[in-house]
Design an enzyme around this catalytic site. Structure first.
Site, PDB file in Angstrom:
ATOM      1  N   THR A  34      41.837  35.853  50.751  1.00  0.00           N
ATOM      2  CA  THR A  34      43.071  36.632  50.916  1.00  0.00           C
ATOM      3  C   THR A  34      44.289  35.726  51.024  1.00  0.00           C
ATOM      4  O   THR A  34      44.245  34.682  51.672  1.00  0.00           O
ATOM      5  CB  THR A  34      42.969  37.511  52.171  1.00  0.00           C
ATOM      6  OG1 THR A  34      41.890  38.425  52.003  1.00  0.00           O
ATOM      7  CG2 THR A  34      44.253  38.275  52.406  1.00  0.00           C
ATOM      8  N   GLU A  35      45.381  36.150  50.398  1.00  0.00           N
ATOM      9  CA  GLU A  35      46.625  35.385  50.437  1.00  0.00           C
ATOM     10  C   GLU A  35      47.740  36.237  51.041  1.00  0.00           C
ATOM     11  O   GLU A  35      47.595  37.467  51.147  1.00  0.00           O
ATOM     12  CB  GLU A  35      47.008  34.930  49.037  1.00  0.00           C
ATOM     13  CG  GLU A  35      45.997  33.967  48.439  1.00  0.00           C
ATOM     14  CD  GLU A  35      46.447  33.336  47.133  1.00  0.00           C
ATOM     15  OE1 GLU A  35      45.752  32.429  46.665  1.00  0.00           O
ATOM     16  OE2 GLU A  35      47.491  33.763  46.595  1.00  0.00           O
ATOM     17  N   PRO A  36      48.843  35.617  51.428  1.00  0.00           N
ATOM     18  CA  PRO A  36      49.941  36.396  52.018  1.00  0.00           C
ATOM     19  C   PRO A  36      50.405  37.563  51.145  1.00  0.00           C
ATOM     20  O   PRO A  36      50.764  38.622  51.665  1.00  0.00           O
ATOM     21  CB  PRO A  36      51.050  35.352  52.199  1.00  0.00           C
ATOM     22  CG  PRO A  36      50.330  34.060  52.366  1.00  0.00           C
ATOM     23  CD  PRO A  36      49.121  34.162  51.471  1.00  0.00           C
TER      24      PRO A  36
ATOM     25  N   HIS B  32      48.506  38.693  48.332  1.00  0.00           N
ATOM     26  CA  HIS B  32      47.410  39.216  47.503  1.00  0.00           C
ATOM     27  C   HIS B  32      46.181  39.447  48.368  1.00  0.00           C
ATOM     28  O   HIS B  32      45.486  38.513  48.743  1.00  0.00           O
ATOM     29  CB  HIS B  32      47.096  38.255  46.363  1.00  0.00           C
ATOM     30  CG  HIS B  32      48.245  38.045  45.430  1.00  0.00           C
ATOM     31  ND1 HIS B  32      48.615  38.986  44.501  1.00  0.00           N
ATOM     32  CD2 HIS B  32      49.140  37.033  45.324  1.00  0.00           C
ATOM     33  CE1 HIS B  32      49.682  38.547  43.833  1.00  0.00           C
ATOM     34  NE2 HIS B  32      50.029  37.377  44.325  1.00  0.00           N
TER      35      HIS B  32
ATOM     36  N   GLU C 157      37.715  43.174  54.284  1.00  0.00           N
ATOM     37  CA  GLU C 157      36.563  43.350  53.379  1.00  0.00           C
ATOM     38  C   GLU C 157      36.715  44.588  52.504  1.00  0.00           C
ATOM     39  O   GLU C 157      35.743  45.248  52.154  1.00  0.00           O
ATOM     40  CB  GLU C 157      35.233  43.421  54.146  1.00  0.00           C
ATOM     41  CG  GLU C 157      35.072  42.447  55.287  1.00  0.00           C
ATOM     42  CD  GLU C 157      35.041  41.004  54.853  1.00  0.00           C
ATOM     43  OE1 GLU C 157      35.149  40.743  53.650  1.00  0.00           O
ATOM     44  OE2 GLU C 157      34.919  40.126  55.721  1.00  0.00           O
TER      45      GLU C 157
END
Length: 399
Positions: free
Chosen positions: A144-146, A148, A378
């Site tokens: 996980t990205e900031p 996305h 998740e």
């Protein structure tokens, strides 16, 4: 007035007698996990949650490693090689103590360890899995990205080739265990010429790697949550998972973790049901226990039925997983149903406790807050709904 159930009636947390279809080994594993949690988690968890920290994370990992909880459903390399149902029952007991504790174990075993076990080289497995299984090392999983979350294919973290080395740049967000991890499994876009999204095994002492902890949160407060920052992290050629390319790698790991959540959420729900039932019998209003009022009994009955339904679903999925017949959309059904119903159970339990429901003297509000995070990670409830919708219609509504 006694808080025990009438003679011959089922335990409030097992309305349908699911215990009767568990093997002696499965019940023994569940009892072991429960005993460990009662000893090393339950006396301290309310304080950890209130303080917003998990100071004993490494000590807990070693305790869990000693009883074979870390990567318990994997085989070899010091892993216990237990069944999917065994693992599910363990997740339920862990989350009955706290979602953050189950997350510690789930991220270690079903994300970091599973990724290396399923996709890593023999050298990567030998280097990391025995230590991770023993709790001597901590792992995390960076996907996980900031910007996305539900759309990991659009990740901005990049891996470029520099001679035989790889150089990683980017950031990951909401990473459990991040700031205490010894190794991070990081997914990065290597460009079409190198297979698109690739997985890397990153020792966290590598120059350019940092993991600032995220402190300001109202959920999963007894859990280490971090950002991962990759600033020119240089890795040798053998740091990459050699075969898997694209989203197949990370999504296979997420499916493992989602399965554990199907069981784990029920632990939080069971804890809230038990608290509400006990409280309703002991709490006196209008000269009698509030358990004697029809609306209170209706709430308790509805909670118990939904918990029992969730247990049946989890056990069915576990048996299918052990048989090798579990499909990904079935895991989505399990996560969507059991999380949403568990949150409803926690919220209903809070109403039975009245104002006391918001006090950390009771576990109810802590569980309810935690499940708000579990609902999202998740795969959000919306994404799992659309996974099922696509199976039913043949149309992908989220693209």
């Amino acid at each position: 007035m006694s808080t025990t159930a009438p003679k011959g009636s089922p335990h409030p947390g097992d309305l349908l007698g699911i215990d009767d279809v568990l093997s002696d080994e499965e019940k023994a594993i569940r009892a072991t996990v429960r005993q460990v949690c009662e000893r090393v988690v339950d006396p301290y968890i309310a304080d950890w949650f209130e303080r917003g920290e998990l100071p004993a994370a490494r000590e807990l990992a070693k305790e869990f490693g000693q009883v074979g909880l870390l990567g318990m459903h994997l085989t070899g390399y010091g892993c216990a090689g237990m069944s999917a149902v065994d693992y599910g029952l363990a997740c339920l007991e862990l989350e009955a103590s706290d979602s953050g504790i189950r997350s510690l174990v789930s991220v270690q075993g079903s994300l970091a360890m599973f990724a290396i076990w399923r996709w890593g080289t023999e050298e990567q497995k030998q280097q990391w899995l025995p230590r991770l299984a023993a709790g001597e090392a901590i792992g995390c999983f960076g996907l996980t990205e900031p910007d996305h979350g539900s759309d990991p294919g659009s990740m901005r973290t990049r891996a470029r080739k520099d001679g035989t080395d790889w150089v990683l740049n980017g950031a990951k967000m909401w990473i459990t265990n991040g700031s205490i991890a010894d190794v991070a499994v990081v997914w990065a876009n290597a460009g079409e010429e190198h297979g698109g999204i690739r997985g890397f095994v990153v020792p966290t002492d590598t120059p350019g790697f940092s993991a600032p902890e995220i402190k300001h949160k109202m959920s999963l407060r007894a859990s280490v949550t971090s950002e991962l920052v990759l600033d020119g992290v240089r890795l040798p050629a053998d740091a990459v998972f050699p075969e898997v390319r694209g989203l197949k790698g990370p999504l296979s790991c997420l499916n493992e973790a989602r399965y554990g959540i199907v069981w784990g959420a029920l632990g939080a729900a069971r804890s809230c049901l038990e608290s509400a039932r006990t409280y309703s019998i002991e709490r006196q209003q209008f000269g009698r226990p509030i358990a004697s009022f029809q609306l209170t009994q209706a709430k308790l009955a509805n909670m118990a039925v939904e918990l029992a339904n969730g247990q049946l679903l989890a056990l069915h999925l576990g048996r299918r997983k052990d048989a090798g017949t579990l499909r990904h959309e079935q895991v989505s059904v399990g996560k969507y149903n059991n999380i949403t119903k568990s949150i409803e159970i926690c919220r209903t339990a809070r109403t039975i406790l009245g104002a006391n429901g918001i006090s950390l003297e009771y576990p109810v509000m802590r569980h309810a807050n935690n499940l708000e995070s579990v609902l999202t990670y998740e795969g959000t409830a919306e994404m799992h709904t659309l996974v099922v919708g696509q199976v039913l219609t043949g149309i992908a509504a989220f693209r």
